[in-house]
Enzyme design. Structure first.
Site: not given
Lengths: 464, 473
Positions: B457, B168, B190
């Site tokens: 990930s 991220k 968000e």
């Protein structure tokens, strides 16, 4: 087989007062120094030459590779040594021989380098903490430059795996099937469990019951990684003792994976050697970034593995200040702290002579720190030596100062440091105003602090 | 923006992207060339507000390109209007159009700005810890070896080693640098599980920007520790109580905030969903994953990977790995979604398998909707895959047949979580575990020596409590 090699090695063991030992201490880093040291010894088999012929095969053994360093006694001045029961001596000698052999074996080194790079994620960055630097600038805009060595980015979130993976590889080389370890905060336990999973070794980790409660997330991680976690009444020191007991009972099949630079020789040297990758990278990165060396190295000190990991490379550079920060807990005068070098006295603990927190009767005083990884009543013999010789300086930070530093770095740099590393960061408050402008300070950010979020949350609520 | 309420067989799209139609540069039907785009000074004032409706039949896919159809290198991803085929676009209220155009032109100009690129590269290296290793998972490879000794070689792209523990942050860092260039002082985002929230709070702390995170009230309860981390990093976490109080509601609330505060605020969207230019921008910031993989694959075995596998929630980590290889037709691209309690249970998040085309959060894409066009609440044990939509580019790649999409249940994901922990000493995120779980079905079908790269990930420390509960370790 290994025992023949180490038997011959021990015939050349360096005496404490031998001039070679002093040479060794000042040139500790270089491999050549070991060989140079060995050159000063009298030779049994070539009476006409003053040189040590390491190439000459010893009776009944394999050819020892060239430049295998001669064994040092494991003493750092008066500190260190091997204060262990007779049963362990042979084992430790075998370990030492394996260790030295592994250091020289290109196959082992390649495998280790691959693991460090692809598994652990090295090299870790040397990060210029711009906002932290600005925070410490005075009104004239002057102040030191703060860099963080990002050991928090390693796999498993701390520097511990550098050592655990290398030792697990040694255990495999020795043909051992299972590993025991002791852990305080759980970081070493997690690292050991991860390394054992990767190398398909069985893993048992001993942990103090109170520590298990405080660092529950790490206990869960160890279990998920396939390790068995055994609770021991007390904390890290008791877990250590229990792990050693377990090891002694199963010497043929079990490897004791030590997490830090304490214990009988060769443990402190081994762990330090594997952690020294931190300092080696730092030297190169400093050169790349500003074309010079750091001026100050700052690290937290529990037993001393991350500190020695970054210091060791620079011990010979007298112009580099080495500063270790211990845990002052509730304050040095409260009796509830873990500031061994500040308040301890010399004694023998867990197989080595070093400073330790002991009362007048020589009983161990239970340490306290909010940084569980710093909660150890002893300290590395090598650090004790650096303190006594004045090569390194040691200070301490309280729980409160550490929590403040934890919150400060999170807010200012978006890096949540471990509570242990926060002790080093806390000392910047006192250190920076004393430093000339532009001084290059490198703090070893030895771990990430996700594991400590609950502790800090509780601490805040409790202190309100 | 609520065009998701339209019935399924066609959609009436009020394309207030009329501003793009009347834009003086619309005469250029060139593929989207980043270097050539010049910002239009007042595109919003030119918008006549006329609406365009498009009719889409369920069976017949709309073919917008002609002969470039079969060559991935010629596909416009996206085209001038922000579309990937029929997917994507800018289904947003008028008030946001200017902000989106401004964002697009700023991004476009920064793409070739060496100062920006150097600053970004420096942050990725020293702060985030890139490049991440391509790790040969020896024991996992051994696990998939068939009795005759043959089997694929499994590699893991270690995005779990990034600062904050997931991919991220690649996007968060890029977008916050962009926001600084745009002189925005306020950042909103968000978050579902909290990973994107933590990544955003992290970069805001690093760059000294005000940070507000919208999180569903239900999610806040489930992820209390992540909430504390965000607050520790200096962010304000606002609870969203509307709807089901989960990610999609938090997204809607964030968009509402952005509409109100568009001059001062930049919205860091967490995935390759949302209105153009977000899907493209987020992909651009994540594509370093695939670029590094290409280089590392050559170093390691002198070739390309044969198969790329990644989990798909919104689709950012998957696109990040796939993008560089889309034009290499000999590289298989496999996305794995969350089948939750099973595809037939109604409790899953397998958008590309079970969804239908509609508009959500500003983009046309597949989404989980009922016959009235209302969003079906998704379910997955992994909060990061718990999104009823999917990035429009994934919808495009699926329709083109360039990428394959499968799904895996909660149970299979948990098994994979445990498997990687035990075999490699790496605890993967539950999201990632979905990709790893698919190896069970995939590996037996692969020829000997096939090189499989799985995008690891994120790390699974955040999922330990959940896993322990289910696995009873």
């Amino acid at each position: 087989m290994a025992s023949y090699i180490q038997a011959r090695f021990f015939n050349r063991q360096v005496e404490d007062s031998c001039p070679a030992n002093r040479l060794m201490i000042s040139k500790r880093r270089t491999r050549n120094a070991h060989a140079a040291c060995a050159q000063l010894l009298p030779m049994e088999n070539t009476p006409n030459s003053g040189k040590l012929d390491l190439n000459k095969p010893m009776m009944g053994t394999q050819q020892v590779p060239i430049n295998v360093p001669a064994i040092i006694s494991g003493k750092f001045g008066r500190f260190g040594g091997k204060f262990v029961p007779e049963t362990l001596i042979a084992c430790l000698k075998e370990l030492e021989a394996e260790f030295n052999w592994a250091l020289e074996d290109p196959e082992f080194q390649n495998e280790l380098q691959t693991a460090l790079r692809d598994y652990i994620g090295r090299e870790t960055p040397l990060y210029f903490a711009e906002r932290l630097t600005n925070h410490y600038k005075n009104e004239d805009g002057h102040g030191p430059e703060i860099y963080l060595k990002r050991e928090d980015l390693n796999h498993c979130g701390a520097h511990k795996l550098n050592n655990a993976i290398a030792q697990a590889m040694i255990a495999k080389r020795m043909g051992l099937k299972s590993v025991v370890a002791a852990t305080g905060a759980g970081q070493h336990g997690v690292a050991t469990a991860a390394a054992c999973a990767k190398l398909s070794l069985e893993c048992t980790v001993f942990m103090g019951i109170s520590d298990m409660e405080k660092q529950n997330s790490n206990v869960l991680l160890m279990k998920l990684l396939g390790a068995e976690v055994k609770g021991v009444e007390g904390n890290f020191k008791d877990a250590s003792s229990q792990a050693i007991r377990e090891w002694v009972g199963n010497l043929q099949t079990t490897y004791y994976l030590t997490g830090t630079v304490v214990g009988p020789h060769p443990c402190p040297s081994m762990v330090r050697e594997f952690q020294s990758v931190i300092g080696k990278e730092t030297r190169r990165q400093a050169m790349e970034k500003w074309g010079g060396k750091p001026d100050v190295l700052l690290a937290c000190v529990g037993s001393g593995s991350n500190a020695l990991g970054i210091f060791h490379e620079f011990i010979g550079d007298e112009d580099v200040r080495l500063i270790g920060v211990e845990a002052a807990g509730f304050g040095l005068d409260s009796g509830k702290h873990a500031a061994t070098l500040a308040r301890g006295e010399v004694g023998v603990y867990h197989g080595a002579m070093s400073y330790l927190l002991q009362d007048e009767e020589g009983q161990i005083i239970g340490p306290h720190s909010i940084g569980v990884g710093l909660e150890y009543p002893g300290v590395s013999p090598e650090l004790s030596f650096l303190k006594d010789t004045g090569r390194a300086e040691f200070y301490s930070a309280t729980d409160e100062e550490a929590v403040e530093a934890y919150k400060r770095l999170s807010r200012i740099e978006g890096i949540i440091p471990s509570l242990e590393a926060s002790h080093a960061l806390a000392f910047l408050e006192k250190l920076c105003p004393t430093l000339p402008s532009g001084t290059k300070v490198i703090v070893n950010c030895s771990g990430r602090g996700d594991k400590d979020a609950a502790t800090v949350l509780n601490y805040q609520q409790y202190s309100m | 923006m609520a065009a998701a309420t339209a019935p399924v067989s066609f959609c009436r799209a009020h394309i207030s992207s009329s501003s793009t139609l009347s834009n003086p540069y619309s005469s250029s039907k060139l593929p989207f060339k980043f270097g050539k785009f010049t910002p239009c000074p007042s595109s919003s004032s030119k918008s006549a507000g006329f609406s365009v409706s498009c009719t889409l039949a369920r069976e017949a896919p709309v073919k917008m390109e002609g002969k470039e159809d079969s060559d991935p290198a010629l596909w416009q991803r996206p085209d001038y209007y922000g579309r990937f085929g029929k997917f994507g676009g800018k289904y947003v209220p008028e008030t946001l159009m200017h902000a989106l155009s401004e964002l697009e032109s700023a991004f476009d100009s920064l793409k070739d700005d060496p100062d920006f690129q150097n600053e970004l590269a420096g942050i990725l290296k020293d702060y985030v810890g890139r490049e991440t290793p391509l790790y040969f998972a020896e024991r996992l490879t051994e696990h998939y070896r068939r009795p005759n000794g043959e089997g694929p070689h499994i590699y893991l792209k270690r995005e779990d080693l990034n600062h904050t523990g997931a991919h991220k942050i690649n996007n968060a860092v890029g977008q916050v640098l962009l926001a600084k260039r745009l002189a925005k002082k306020r950042i909103i985002a968000e978050t579902g599980a909290g990973q994107h929230g933590v990544a955003t709070a992290t970069v805001c702390a690093r760059f000294g920007l005000q940070c507000i995170i919208y999180m569903g009230a239900q999610d806040m309860e489930r992820q209390a520790l992540n909430v504390f981390r965000m607050r520790l990093l200096g962010a304000e976490v606002r609870a969203v109580h509307s709807g089901t109080a989960t990610l999609k509601d938090a997204t809607s609330e964030a968009i509402r905030d952005w509409v109100t505060n568009v001059e001062t605020t930049h919205y860091i969207l967490g995935s390759v969903a949302g209105p153009h230019p977000y899907p493209m921008m987020v992909r651009e910031f994540h594509k370093i994953i695939g670029r590094e993989t290409r280089k590392q694959a050559i170093e390691k075995w002198g070739g390309k990977p044969d198969v790329l596998v990644a989990c798909v929630g919104g689709g950012s980590n998957a696109i990040g790995l796939f993008d560089d290889f889309v034009k290499d037709k000999d590289v298989r691209l496999i996305g794995v979604e969350a089948a939750g309690l099973g595809l037939d249970s109604g409790k899953h998040a397998a958008t590309l398998t079970k969804g239908e085309v509609g508009v959500l959060h500003g983009a046309m894409s597949y989404l989980l909707q009922d016959d009235d066009g209302q969003i079906i609440e998704p379910h997955s044990i992994s909060a990061g895959l718990d999104y009823p939509g999917v990035g429009p580019e994934h919808s495009f790649l699926k329709e083109k047949g360039r990428a394959e999409y499968y799904s895996v249940t909660d149970e299979e994901a948990l098994e994979a979580f445990k498997r990687l922990s035990r075999l490699e000493g790496i605890i993967p995120a539950l999201e990632t575990s979905h990709a790893l779980a698919y190896l069970e079905k995939l590996s037996p079908t692969l020829p000997n020596g096939a090189k499989v790269v799985v995008n690891c990930s994120g790390r699974g420390d955040k999922d330990v409590q959940t896993a322990i509960k289910y696995l009873q370790v």
